[in-house]
Design a protein around this motif. Structure first.
Motif, PDB file in Angstrom:
ATOM      1  N   CYS A  27       4.988  -4.594   8.605  1.00  0.00           N
ATOM      2  CA  CYS A  27       4.783  -3.792   7.398  1.00  0.00           C
ATOM      3  C   CYS A  27       3.822  -2.646   7.683  1.00  0.00           C
ATOM      4  CB  CYS A  27       4.248  -4.722   6.319  1.00  0.00           C
ATOM      5  SG  CYS A  27       4.262  -4.023   4.694  1.00  0.00           S
ATOM      6  N   CYS A  35       0.374  -4.488  10.685  1.00  0.00           N
ATOM      7  CA  CYS A  35       0.299  -5.323   9.478  1.00  0.00           C
ATOM      8  C   CYS A  35       1.585  -6.118   9.314  1.00  0.00           C
ATOM      9  CB  CYS A  35       0.108  -4.458   8.241  1.00  0.00           C
ATOM     10  SG  CYS A  35      -1.480  -3.645   8.140  1.00  0.00           S
ATOM     11  N   TYR A  36       1.460  -7.309   8.755  1.00  0.00           N
ATOM     12  CA  TYR A  36       2.618  -8.140   8.466  1.00  0.00           C
ATOM     13  C   TYR A  36       2.561  -8.612   7.025  1.00  0.00           C
ATOM     14  CZ  TYR A  36       3.527  -8.175  13.442  1.00  0.00           C
ATOM     15  OH  TYR A  36       3.800  -7.779  14.722  1.00  0.00           O
ATOM     16  N   ALA A  37       3.730  -8.685   6.424  1.00  0.00           N
ATOM     17  CA  ALA A  37       3.838  -9.221   5.065  1.00  0.00           C
ATOM     18  C   ALA A  37       4.439 -10.613   5.148  1.00  0.00           C
ATOM     19  CB  ALA A  37       4.725  -8.320   4.214  1.00  0.00           C
ATOM     20  N   ASP A  39       6.184 -13.511   2.757  1.00  0.00           N
ATOM     21  CA  ASP A  39       6.744 -13.810   1.445  1.00  0.00           C
ATOM     22  C   ASP A  39       6.654 -15.318   1.219  1.00  0.00           C
ATOM     23  OD1 ASP A  39       8.098 -14.029  -0.885  1.00  0.00           O
ATOM     24  OD2 ASP A  39      10.020 -13.260  -0.132  1.00  0.00           O
ATOM     25  N   THR A  89       2.757  -1.513   0.034  1.00  0.00           N
ATOM     26  CA  THR A  89       3.977  -1.467   0.845  1.00  0.00           C
ATOM     27  C   THR A  89       4.543  -2.872   1.022  1.00  0.00           C
ATOM     28  OG1 THR A  89       3.124   0.454   2.032  1.00  0.00           O
ATOM     29  CG2 THR A  89       4.945  -0.733   3.050  1.00  0.00           C
ATOM     30  N   ALA A  90       3.650  -3.820   1.305  1.00  0.00           N
ATOM     31  CA  ALA A  90       4.101  -5.213   1.469  1.00  0.00           C
ATOM     32  C   ALA A  90       4.742  -5.724   0.181  1.00  0.00           C
ATOM     33  CB  ALA A  90       2.919  -6.095   1.864  1.00  0.00           C
ATOM     34  N   LEU A  93       8.187  -4.049  -0.401  1.00  0.00           N
ATOM     35  CA  LEU A  93       9.253  -4.498   0.493  1.00  0.00           C
ATOM     36  C   LEU A  93       9.624  -5.961   0.257  1.00  0.00           C
ATOM     37  CD1 LEU A  93       8.264  -2.666   3.798  1.00  0.00           C
ATOM     38  CD2 LEU A  93      10.093  -2.100   2.183  1.00  0.00           C
ATOM     39  N   ASN A 117      14.958  -0.268   8.728  1.00  0.00           N
ATOM     40  CA  ASN A 117      14.565  -1.045   7.562  1.00  0.00           C
ATOM     41  C   ASN A 117      15.659  -0.931   6.503  1.00  0.00           C
ATOM     42  OD1 ASN A 117      12.732  -2.774   6.384  1.00  0.00           O
ATOM     43  ND2 ASN A 117      11.690  -1.130   5.273  1.00  0.00           N
TER      44      ASN A 117
END
Ligand SMILES: [Zn+2]
Length: 263
Positions: A27, A35-37, A39, A89-90, A93, A117
Motif C-alpha cells: 500500500c 506500507c502494507y494494508a 484486511d 489509501t489502505a 483500497l 492495481n
C-alpha cells in the motif's frame, strides 16, 4: 495507529507478514518504508475501537503498541498529513477490494492482476480499477460573513461549508453551484479552487472551492440540512469541523483573515 499519530513499525517485515493469516497487500510507502494494508474482514467486529492491536498481530512492538481508532479520529490526530494519506489509501483500497469480488458484466469471480492495481475478469476481459468518487466542498462568503450549514447527521452545533458528490455529466463548477443552491437556496459567483484531499469515506476525492455570494435568501433545504447561518468572527458557530479535513481548512482560511484581506 499509535496514540501519538504514528503507524506501527515492524523490523522484520517479511517474517511478520508471513505469519499473518489475513489478506495483506502492499500500500505505497511512508518516509521511504514500504506500507502494507491488512484486511481483518469479518474478524474485526464493531467495538474494537480503543482495543490494542497487539492481541491481533503477533510480532508488533510492545512499546507504543497501536490501537484500533475510528478513521475520523485518525484524520484529526494526523492533521491530514502524509500519515493520514497512507492510512486513507489502505482504507480506500481495502473497501475497493471488498466490493470488487465479482465481474459486474458476467458475474465471474475477479482476479487481481499481479502487475497492476486492477482486478480483471478471465471470462470477458472486464477490468475493475479502483473507484474514486469526486466530491466538492464550497465556502460561500459575503464580505466578512461566511455561510455555513448544519447537516441533519452532524453533532449538535456543528456547522460546515456545503459539500456533496459530483453527479454524472457535471463539471466541478456545476456541482458546486448545484450543491450550494440545493442546500442553502443561494446563488454563487467567483468560484475559485482552494485545495483537494483524498477522502476515504469510503472512496472519494474532496475538492475544495471558495465562492462569493451573489443572490438569494439563505435557507436550509430541510432535508439534508436543517439550518444554515451567516457566521462572522464576532458570531462564530458553536462547533466547527475537526482539524485535518477540507471543511476545517476552509473555515480556518476564512477566519484567519484570508477572505477579509482580499475583499
Ligand atoms: Zn466478466
Amino acid at each position: 495507529m499509535r496514540e501519538d499519530g504514528t503507524l506501527p513499525f515492524v523490523e522484520d517485515g517479511a517474517a511478520f507478514l508471513s505469519r499473518l493469516e489475513r489478506s495483506v497487500f502492499p500500500c505505497g510507502a511512508l518516509d521511504g518504508l514500504p506500507c502494507y494494508a491488512v484486511d481483518l474482514g469479518e474478524a474485526a467486529p464493531d467495538g474494537t475501537e480503543g482495543e490494542s492491536a497487539s492481541s491481533w498481530f503477533q510480532g508488533l512492538p510492545e512499546a507504543g503498541a497501536p490501537t484500533f481508532l475510528p478513521l475520523r479520529q485518525i484524520l484529526a490526530l494526523t492533521g491530514g498529513g502524509h500519515v493520514w494519506q497512507a492510512v486513507g489509501t489502505a482504507r480506500h483500497l481495502i473497501e475497493w477490494r471488498r466490493t470488487s469480488r465479482f465481474c459486474g458484466v458476467c458475474g465471474t469471480p475477479l482476479e487481481m492482476n499481479p502487475d497492476e492495481n486492477v482486478f480483471a475478469c478471465r471470462d470477458c476481459g472486464y477490468q475493475a480499477w479502483p473507484r474514486i468518487s469526486p466530491a466538492v466542498i464550497v465556502a460561500v462568503r459575503d464580505g466578512d460573513r461566511l455561510l455555513l450549514g448544519h447537516n441533519a447527521s452532524f453533532p449538535d452545533g456543528l456547522y460546515a461549508p456545503f459539500a456533496g458528490f459530483v453527479e454524472p455529466g457535471e463539471s466541478l463548477e456545476e456541482a458546486c453551484c448545484r450543491e450550494v443552491r440545493e442546500e442553502s437556496g443561494v446563488e454563487i459567483t467567483d468560484l475559485r479552487y482552494f485545495a483537494s484531499q483524498h477522502w476515504p469515506f469510503p472512496g472519494s476525492l474532496m475538492i475544495a472551492f471558495t465562492a462569493v455570494y451573489r443572490s438569494g435568501d439563505a435557507r436550509a433545504d430541510g432535508l439534508e440540512l436543517t439550518d444554515v447561518r451567516w457566521c462572522t468572527r464576532e458570531d462564530p458557530p458553536p462547533a466547527v469541523p475537526r482539524k485535518g479535513g477540507m471543511g476545517r481548512a476552509l473555515y480556518d482560511w476564512f477566519f484567519t483573515g484570508g477572505a477579509m484581506a482580499d475583499g
